[in-house]
Design a protein around this motif. Structure first.
Motif, PDB file in Angstrom:
ATOM      1  N   LYS A 157       2.347   6.599  -2.217  1.00 20.06           N
ATOM      2  CA  LYS A 157       3.414   7.382  -2.804  1.00 20.06           C
ATOM      3  C   LYS A 157       2.921   8.075  -4.074  1.00 20.06           C
ATOM      4  CE  LYS A 157       7.984   5.847  -1.902  1.00 20.06           C
ATOM      5  NZ  LYS A 157       9.116   5.177  -2.311  1.00 20.06           N
ATOM      6  N   PHE A 158       2.135   7.407  -4.828  1.00 16.85           N
ATOM      7  CA  PHE A 158       1.621   7.992  -6.074  1.00 16.85           C
ATOM      8  C   PHE A 158       0.404   8.869  -5.815  1.00 16.85           C
ATOM      9  CE2 PHE A 158       3.912   4.401  -8.044  1.00 16.85           C
ATOM     10  CZ  PHE A 158       4.705   5.130  -8.911  1.00 16.85           C
ATOM     11  N   GLY A 159      -0.087   8.876  -4.686  1.00 13.66           N
ATOM     12  CA  GLY A 159      -1.204   9.709  -4.299  1.00 13.66           C
ATOM     13  C   GLY A 159      -2.531   9.110  -4.689  1.00 13.66           C
ATOM     14  N   LEU A 160      -2.604   7.844  -4.647  1.00 15.03           N
ATOM     15  CA  LEU A 160      -3.855   7.179  -4.975  1.00 15.03           C
ATOM     16  C   LEU A 160      -4.572   6.808  -3.698  1.00 15.03           C
ATOM     17  CD1 LEU A 160      -2.708   4.704  -7.774  1.00 15.03           C
ATOM     18  CD2 LEU A 160      -3.944   6.808  -8.078  1.00 15.03           C
ATOM     19  N   GLU A 161      -5.826   6.980  -3.759  1.00  7.46           N
ATOM     20  CA  GLU A 161      -6.617   6.568  -2.616  1.00  7.46           C
ATOM     21  C   GLU A 161      -7.270   5.253  -2.980  1.00  7.46           C
ATOM     22  OE1 GLU A 161      -9.290   9.331  -0.887  1.00  7.46           O
ATOM     23  OE2 GLU A 161      -7.997  10.974  -1.425  1.00  7.46           O
ATOM     24  N   ALA A 162      -7.296   4.342  -2.051  1.00  6.43           N
ATOM     25  CA  ALA A 162      -7.807   3.005  -2.295  1.00  6.43           C
ATOM     26  C   ALA A 162      -9.303   3.039  -2.550  1.00  6.43           C
ATOM     27  CB  ALA A 162      -7.489   2.097  -1.127  1.00  6.43           C
ATOM     28  N   LYS A 163     -10.027   3.832  -1.813  1.00  9.16           N
ATOM     29  CA  LYS A 163     -11.466   3.911  -1.992  1.00  9.16           C
ATOM     30  C   LYS A 163     -11.803   4.457  -3.375  1.00  9.16           C
ATOM     31  CE  LYS A 163     -14.235   4.867   2.014  1.00  9.16           C
ATOM     32  NZ  LYS A 163     -14.813   5.855   2.817  1.00  9.16           N
ATOM     33  N   LEU A 164     -11.135   5.505  -3.708  1.00 12.31           N
ATOM     34  CA  LEU A 164     -11.386   6.131  -4.998  1.00 12.31           C
ATOM     35  C   LEU A 164     -11.001   5.173  -6.129  1.00 12.31           C
ATOM     36  CD1 LEU A 164     -12.287   8.737  -6.408  1.00 12.31           C
ATOM     37  CD2 LEU A 164      -9.916   9.465  -6.343  1.00 12.31           C
ATOM     38  N   PHE A 165      -9.899   4.502  -5.945  1.00 14.14           N
ATOM     39  CA  PHE A 165      -9.448   3.545  -6.945  1.00 14.14           C
ATOM     40  C   PHE A 165     -10.469   2.420  -7.104  1.00 14.14           C
ATOM     41  CE2 PHE A 165      -6.972  -0.232  -8.174  1.00 14.14           C
ATOM     42  CZ  PHE A 165      -6.537   0.203  -9.406  1.00 14.14           C
ATOM     43  N   LEU A 166     -11.005   1.945  -5.988  1.00 16.70           N
ATOM     44  CA  LEU A 166     -11.994   0.878  -6.007  1.00 16.70           C
ATOM     45  C   LEU A 166     -13.261   1.349  -6.724  1.00 16.70           C
ATOM     46  CD1 LEU A 166     -12.646  -2.001  -5.063  1.00 16.70           C
ATOM     47  CD2 LEU A 166     -13.555  -0.989  -2.983  1.00 16.70           C
ATOM     48  N   PHE A 167     -13.706   2.573  -6.451  1.00 14.06           N
ATOM     49  CA  PHE A 167     -14.897   3.092  -7.126  1.00 14.06           C
ATOM     50  C   PHE A 167     -14.635   3.282  -8.621  1.00 14.06           C
ATOM     51  CE2 PHE A 167     -16.295   4.709  -2.859  1.00 14.06           C
ATOM     52  CZ  PHE A 167     -17.425   3.922  -2.787  1.00 14.06           C
ATOM     53  N   MET A 213       0.780  -1.153   0.000  1.00 15.41           N
ATOM     54  CA  MET A 213       0.000   0.000   0.000  1.00 15.41           C
ATOM     55  C   MET A 213       0.854   1.262   0.000  1.00 15.41           C
ATOM     56  SD  MET A 213      -3.324  -0.001   0.972  1.00 15.41           S
ATOM     57  CE  MET A 213      -4.439  -1.086   0.936  1.00 15.41           C
ATOM     58  N   GLU A 214       1.959   1.089   0.378  1.00 12.46           N
ATOM     59  CA  GLU A 214       2.884   2.200   0.425  1.00 12.46           C
ATOM     60  C   GLU A 214       3.070   2.785  -0.968  1.00 12.46           C
ATOM     61  OE1 GLU A 214       7.275   2.199   1.500  1.00 12.46           O
ATOM     62  OE2 GLU A 214       6.185   1.186   3.083  1.00 12.46           O
ATOM     63  N   ILE A 215       3.135   1.975  -1.938  1.00 13.35           N
ATOM     64  CA  ILE A 215       3.323   2.438  -3.312  1.00 13.35           C
ATOM     65  C   ILE A 215       2.099   3.238  -3.728  1.00 13.35           C
ATOM     66  CG2 ILE A 215       3.471   1.660  -5.690  1.00 13.35           C
ATOM     67  CD1 ILE A 215       5.119  -0.593  -4.794  1.00 13.35           C
ATOM     68  N   ILE A 216       0.966   2.787  -3.330  1.00  6.10           N
ATOM     69  CA  ILE A 216      -0.265   3.455  -3.711  1.00  6.10           C
ATOM     70  C   ILE A 216      -0.273   4.850  -3.088  1.00  6.10           C
ATOM     71  CG2 ILE A 216      -2.774   3.385  -3.460  1.00  6.10           C
ATOM     72  CD1 ILE A 216      -2.664   0.421  -3.658  1.00  6.10           C
TER      73      ILE A 216
END
Length: 169
Positions: free
Chosen positions: A6-16, A1-4
């Motif tokens: 670092k790139f400024g991605l949010e998991a919730k937003l990515f999932l949606f 998750m650290e990589i995510i």
């Protein structure tokens, strides 16, 4: 998750976004790609059918050409046979006409010969009678001065008999 992170991605937003992407793919597949595939398949089928029809038409044309050649050959053969039959018929008719003409001419010649022979006999008889009469008159004139009446009669009858014999022979 650290990589995510670092790139400024949010998991919730990515999932949606992933769910939205899958929904759009499903909708596109269901309402766009399926009808489009159906249209393309139908077009492909029509093209294949047209190609098959063209091939069938080509084969039918070749068959028709063969049939045409066969029909023309049969017609030519029939015409040749008919012409040969007509030629034979004409030849037979011509020969028959020649034979009939020859027979008719022979018949006419025979009739003419018979008529001429009859005329000849008739004329010979007339000439014989005339010559007997003339001979009788000539003899009577010639003999009247030389012989007596009885002698004249004997000579005349003998001469007339000889003339009659000569005429008959």
């Amino acid at each position: 998750m650290e990589i995510i992170q670092k790139f400024g991605l949010e998991a919730k937003l990515f999932l949606f976004q992933l769910i939205n992407f899958l929904i759009i793919v499903f909708i596109l597949k269901k309402f766009l790609f399926a009808p489009l595939k159906k249209i393309l398949d139908e077009r492909k089928r029509k093209i294949e059918q047209s190609l098959q029809d063209a091939e069938n038409a080509k084969i039918a044309l070749e068959n028709a050409s063969e049939k045409k050649k066969n029909i023309l050959a049969k017609a030519k053969s029939s015409a040749d046979t008919l012409m040969a039959t007509v030629k034979v018929s004409i030849k037979e008719t011509k020969e028959k006409a020649v034979i009939e003409a020859k027979q008719r001419s022979e018949q006419i010649i025979d009739e003419a010969k018979q008529k001429a022979a009859t005329e000849f006999e008739s004329m010979n008889k007339k000439i014989g009678k005339i010559s007997v009469d003339i001979s009788g008159k000539v003899m009577s004139k010639v003999l009247s001065d030389l012989f007596t009446e009885t002698e004249k009669q004997k000579l005349m009858s003998r001469a007339l008999e000889k003339i009659d014999e000569n005429i008959k022979n």
